[in-house]
Design a protein around this motif. Structure first.
Motif, PDB file in Angstrom:
ATOM      1  N   LEU A 109       0.936  -1.323   0.243  1.00 27.72           N
ATOM      2  CA  LEU A 109      -0.339   0.071  -0.674  1.00 27.72           C
ATOM      3  C   LEU A 109       0.768   1.174   0.547  1.00 27.72           C
ATOM      4  CD1 LEU A 109      -2.607  -0.703   2.192  1.00 27.72           C
ATOM      5  CD2 LEU A 109      -3.675  -0.460   0.320  1.00 27.72           C
ATOM      6  N   ARG A 110       1.955   0.986   0.777  1.00 26.65           N
ATOM      7  CA  ARG A 110       3.428   2.538   0.896  1.00 26.65           C
ATOM      8  C   ARG A 110       3.726   2.654  -0.193  1.00 26.65           C
ATOM      9  NH1 ARG A 110       6.566   4.089   5.602  1.00 26.65           N
ATOM     10  NH2 ARG A 110       6.049   5.918   3.952  1.00 26.65           N
ATOM     11  N   GLY A 111       3.910   1.465  -1.185  1.00 35.33           N
ATOM     12  CA  GLY A 111       4.895   1.235  -2.466  1.00 35.33           C
ATOM     13  C   GLY A 111       6.105   0.930  -2.107  1.00 35.33           C
ATOM     14  N   LYS A 112       6.519   0.810  -0.694  1.00 34.60           N
ATOM     15  CA  LYS A 112       7.782   0.303  -0.646  1.00 34.60           C
ATOM     16  C   LYS A 112       8.690  -0.132  -1.362  1.00 34.60           C
ATOM     17  CE  LYS A 112       9.080   1.320   3.228  1.00 34.60           C
ATOM     18  NZ  LYS A 112       9.752   1.789   5.046  1.00 34.60           N
ATOM     19  N   HIS A 113       7.449  -1.445  -1.495  1.00 32.32           N
ATOM     20  CA  HIS A 113       8.487  -2.536  -2.759  1.00 32.32           C
ATOM     21  C   HIS A 113       8.700  -2.397  -4.325  1.00 32.32           C
ATOM     22  CE1 HIS A 113       4.468  -1.954  -4.620  1.00 32.32           C
ATOM     23  NE2 HIS A 113       4.734  -2.769  -4.808  1.00 32.32           N
ATOM     24  N   LYS A 114       8.758  -1.326  -4.354  1.00 29.28           N
ATOM     25  CA  LYS A 114       8.962  -0.610  -6.096  1.00 29.28           C
ATOM     26  C   LYS A 114      10.698   0.051  -5.702  1.00 29.28           C
ATOM     27  CE  LYS A 114       4.153   0.315  -7.348  1.00 29.28           C
ATOM     28  NZ  LYS A 114       3.737   1.285  -8.060  1.00 29.28           N
ATOM     29  N   PRO A 115      10.729  -0.081  -6.771  1.00 32.14           N
ATOM     30  CA  PRO A 115      12.416   0.272  -6.631  1.00 32.14           C
ATOM     31  C   PRO A 115      12.407   2.731  -6.572  1.00 32.14           C
ATOM     32  CG  PRO A 115      12.389  -0.111  -8.800  1.00 32.14           C
ATOM     33  CD  PRO A 115      11.147  -0.618  -7.558  1.00 32.14           C
ATOM     34  N   THR A 116      10.880   3.048  -7.010  1.00 35.60           N
ATOM     35  CA  THR A 116      10.754   4.244  -7.105  1.00 35.60           C
ATOM     36  C   THR A 116       9.912   5.008  -5.734  1.00 35.60           C
ATOM     37  OG1 THR A 116       8.308   3.578  -8.430  1.00 35.60           O
ATOM     38  CG2 THR A 116      10.576   3.810  -9.841  1.00 35.60           C
ATOM     39  N   PHE A 117      10.180   4.327  -5.035  1.00 37.03           N
ATOM     40  CA  PHE A 117       9.924   4.749  -3.537  1.00 37.03           C
ATOM     41  C   PHE A 117      10.132   5.838  -3.816  1.00 37.03           C
ATOM     42  CE2 PHE A 117      10.094   4.960   0.450  1.00 37.03           C
ATOM     43  CZ  PHE A 117       8.147   5.343   1.560  1.00 37.03           C
ATOM     44  N   THR A 118       9.415   6.741  -2.996  1.00 38.29           N
ATOM     45  CA  THR A 118       9.538   8.345  -3.005  1.00 38.29           C
ATOM     46  C   THR A 118       8.600   8.319  -1.639  1.00 38.29           C
ATOM     47  OG1 THR A 118       9.941   8.968  -4.836  1.00 38.29           O
ATOM     48  CG2 THR A 118       9.439  10.639  -3.342  1.00 38.29           C
ATOM     49  N   PRO A 119       9.105   8.888  -0.264  1.00 38.16           N
ATOM     50  CA  PRO A 119       7.921   8.634   0.653  1.00 38.16           C
ATOM     51  C   PRO A 119       7.101  10.198   1.051  1.00 38.16           C
ATOM     52  CG  PRO A 119      10.566   9.174   2.093  1.00 38.16           C
ATOM     53  CD  PRO A 119      10.220   8.975  -0.095  1.00 38.16           C
ATOM     54  N   ASN A 120       7.200  10.662   0.362  1.00 38.34           N
ATOM     55  CA  ASN A 120       6.571  12.000   0.392  1.00 38.34           C
ATOM     56  C   ASN A 120       5.544  11.824  -0.744  1.00 38.34           C
ATOM     57  OD1 ASN A 120       8.475  12.575  -1.633  1.00 38.34           O
ATOM     58  ND2 ASN A 120       8.429  14.717  -1.891  1.00 38.34           N
ATOM     59  N   VAL A 121       5.985  10.864  -1.705  1.00 34.88           N
ATOM     60  CA  VAL A 121       4.444  10.836  -2.944  1.00 34.88           C
ATOM     61  C   VAL A 121       3.867   9.488  -2.513  1.00 34.88           C
ATOM     62  CG1 VAL A 121       4.624  10.065  -5.629  1.00 34.88           C
ATOM     63  CG2 VAL A 121       6.167  11.644  -4.352  1.00 34.88           C
ATOM     64  N   ASP A 122       2.362   9.128  -3.026  1.00 38.66           N
ATOM     65  CA  ASP A 122       2.013   8.089  -2.760  1.00 38.66           C
ATOM     66  C   ASP A 122       1.849   7.700  -3.713  1.00 38.66           C
ATOM     67  OD1 ASP A 122       0.189   6.018  -2.558  1.00 38.66           O
ATOM     68  OD2 ASP A 122      -1.887   7.451  -3.221  1.00 38.66           O
ATOM     69  N   MET A 141      -0.014   0.677  10.585  1.00 37.97           N
ATOM     70  CA  MET A 141       1.119   0.298  10.212  1.00 37.97           C
ATOM     71  C   MET A 141       1.863   0.562   8.699  1.00 37.97           C
ATOM     72  SD  MET A 141       1.310  -3.978  10.075  1.00 37.97           S
ATOM     73  CE  MET A 141       1.470  -4.630  11.504  1.00 37.97           C
ATOM     74  N   ILE A 142       0.248   2.104   8.679  1.00 42.26           N
ATOM     75  CA  ILE A 142       0.408   2.811   7.458  1.00 42.26           C
ATOM     76  C   ILE A 142       0.867   4.294   8.462  1.00 42.26           C
ATOM     77  CG2 ILE A 142      -0.837   4.183   5.583  1.00 42.26           C
ATOM     78  CD1 ILE A 142      -1.592   1.530   4.977  1.00 42.26           C
ATOM     79  N   PRO A 143       1.343   5.203   8.182  1.00 45.20           N
ATOM     80  CA  PRO A 143       1.643   6.608   8.633  1.00 45.20           C
ATOM     81  C   PRO A 143       0.544   7.721   8.740  1.00 45.20           C
ATOM     82  CG  PRO A 143       3.387   6.368   6.455  1.00 45.20           C
ATOM     83  CD  PRO A 143       2.053   5.180   7.050  1.00 45.20           C
ATOM     84  N   HIS A 144      -0.038   7.793   9.516  1.00 53.90           N
ATOM     85  CA  HIS A 144      -1.124   8.802  10.357  1.00 53.90           C
ATOM     86  C   HIS A 144      -1.507   9.306  10.341  1.00 53.90           C
ATOM     87  CE1 HIS A 144      -2.013   5.384  12.685  1.00 53.90           C
ATOM     88  NE2 HIS A 144      -0.816   4.930  13.615  1.00 53.90           N
ATOM     89  N   THR A 145      -0.929   9.974   8.981  1.00 53.05           N
ATOM     90  CA  THR A 145      -0.565  11.253   8.521  1.00 53.05           C
ATOM     91  C   THR A 145      -1.831  11.664   6.942  1.00 53.05           C
ATOM     92  OG1 THR A 145       0.988  10.508   6.315  1.00 53.05           O
ATOM     93  CG2 THR A 145       1.543  11.617   8.859  1.00 53.05           C
ATOM     94  N   LYS A 146      -1.907  12.780   6.050  1.00 48.53           N
ATOM     95  CA  LYS A 146      -2.576  13.312   5.032  1.00 48.53           C
ATOM     96  C   LYS A 146      -2.525  11.494   4.220  1.00 48.53           C
ATOM     97  CE  LYS A 146      -4.109  17.864   5.931  1.00 48.53           C
ATOM     98  NZ  LYS A 146      -3.407  19.779   5.577  1.00 48.53           N
ATOM     99  N   LEU A 147      -1.106  12.167   3.899  1.00 48.05           N
ATOM    100  CA  LEU A 147      -0.559  10.719   2.795  1.00 48.05           C
ATOM    101  C   LEU A 147      -1.292   9.729   3.595  1.00 48.05           C
ATOM    102  CD1 LEU A 147       1.297  10.349   0.545  1.00 48.05           C
ATOM    103  CD2 LEU A 147       3.140   9.852   1.613  1.00 48.05           C
ATOM    104  N   GLY A 148      -0.853   9.098   4.374  1.00 52.33           N
ATOM    105  CA  GLY A 148      -1.218   7.455   4.663  1.00 52.33           C
ATOM    106  C   GLY A 148      -3.227   7.326   4.608  1.00 52.33           C
ATOM    107  N   ASP A 149      -3.897   8.685   5.016  1.00 52.37           N
ATOM    108  CA  ASP A 149      -5.088   8.198   4.754  1.00 52.37           C
ATOM    109  C   ASP A 149      -5.267   7.977   2.949  1.00 52.37           C
ATOM    110  OD1 ASP A 149      -5.510   9.133   7.243  1.00 52.37           O
ATOM    111  OD2 ASP A 149      -5.718  11.455   6.761  1.00 52.37           O
ATOM    112  N   LYS A 150      -4.898   8.687   2.384  1.00 50.95           N
ATOM    113  CA  LYS A 150      -4.814   8.643   1.026  1.00 50.95           C
ATOM    114  C   LYS A 150      -4.783   6.948   0.574  1.00 50.95           C
ATOM    115  CE  LYS A 150      -3.589  11.376  -2.463  1.00 50.95           C
ATOM    116  NZ  LYS A 150      -2.950  12.431  -3.302  1.00 50.95           N
ATOM    117  N   GLN A 151      -3.004   6.173   1.221  1.00 51.94           N
ATOM    118  CA  GLN A 151      -2.861   5.256   1.007  1.00 51.94           C
ATOM    119  C   GLN A 151      -3.760   4.350   1.667  1.00 51.94           C
ATOM    120  OE1 GLN A 151       0.251   4.906   3.237  1.00 51.94           O
ATOM    121  NE2 GLN A 151       2.154   6.337   0.642  1.00 51.94           N
ATOM    122  N   ARG A 152      -4.457   4.732   2.863  1.00 46.21           N
ATOM    123  CA  ARG A 152      -5.633   3.515   3.801  1.00 46.21           C
ATOM    124  C   ARG A 152      -6.722   3.527   2.316  1.00 46.21           C
ATOM    125  NH1 ARG A 152      -3.866   6.901   7.828  1.00 46.21           N
ATOM    126  NH2 ARG A 152      -2.571   6.162   9.314  1.00 46.21           N
TER     127      ARG A 152
END
Length: 145
Positions: free
Chosen positions: A37-50, A109-120
């Protein structure tokens, strides 16, 4: 000189995955799903982008827990009023509130931020084997144990 590539929201390519929860442990399933859901499995992972993908969890009613969690672990909700604490055991959550039980494990397990809300919002949990997302042609996501 090397340059760090930052993914832009317009460059994100999303995929759909389906996870079968039959005989899977809740915590192990939740960590794998949260990673996708966070995209951490991708090589293009960027922490501030969904950049995460969509995940469908089927057979959530067949997910298991280990040890004494069935009776010793509790889930709390507080309404904000005096005496407004609601306490449910893992057994009650699994039997009566299966979708909420699985979502709470993954959401934690997902950040409790606005970005995390979109990922949820990219998570879909179903108790049976059927889901209405066949048109998206989801790939199977293999989760260990």
């Amino acid at each position: 000189m090397r340059q760090t590539t930052m993914t832009k929201p317009s460059e994100v390519v999303r995929e759909w995955y389906v996870v079968d929860g039959t005989d899977k442990t809740l915590g192990r399933l939740a960590t794998e799903v949260a990673t996708v859901l966070r995209g951490k499995h991708k090589p293009t992972f960027t922490p501030n982008v969904d950049a995460g993908d969509y995940v469908i969890v089927i057979n959530a009613d067949k997910i298991k827990v280990t040890g004494d969690q069935e009776f010793k672990k509790f889930y709390y909700n507080y309404s904000g009023y005096a005496g407004g604490v609601r306490k449910r055991s893992t057994r009650v959550m699994r039997e009566s509130y299966t979708v909420e039980w699985v979502e709470r494990a993954i959401h934690g397990m997902i950040p409790h931020t606005k970005l995390g809300d979109k990922q949820r919002k990219h998570l879909f949990v179903y108790t049976g084997a059927e889901h209405p997302h066949a048109a998206q042609q989801p790939k199977e996501l293999v989760v260990k144990g």
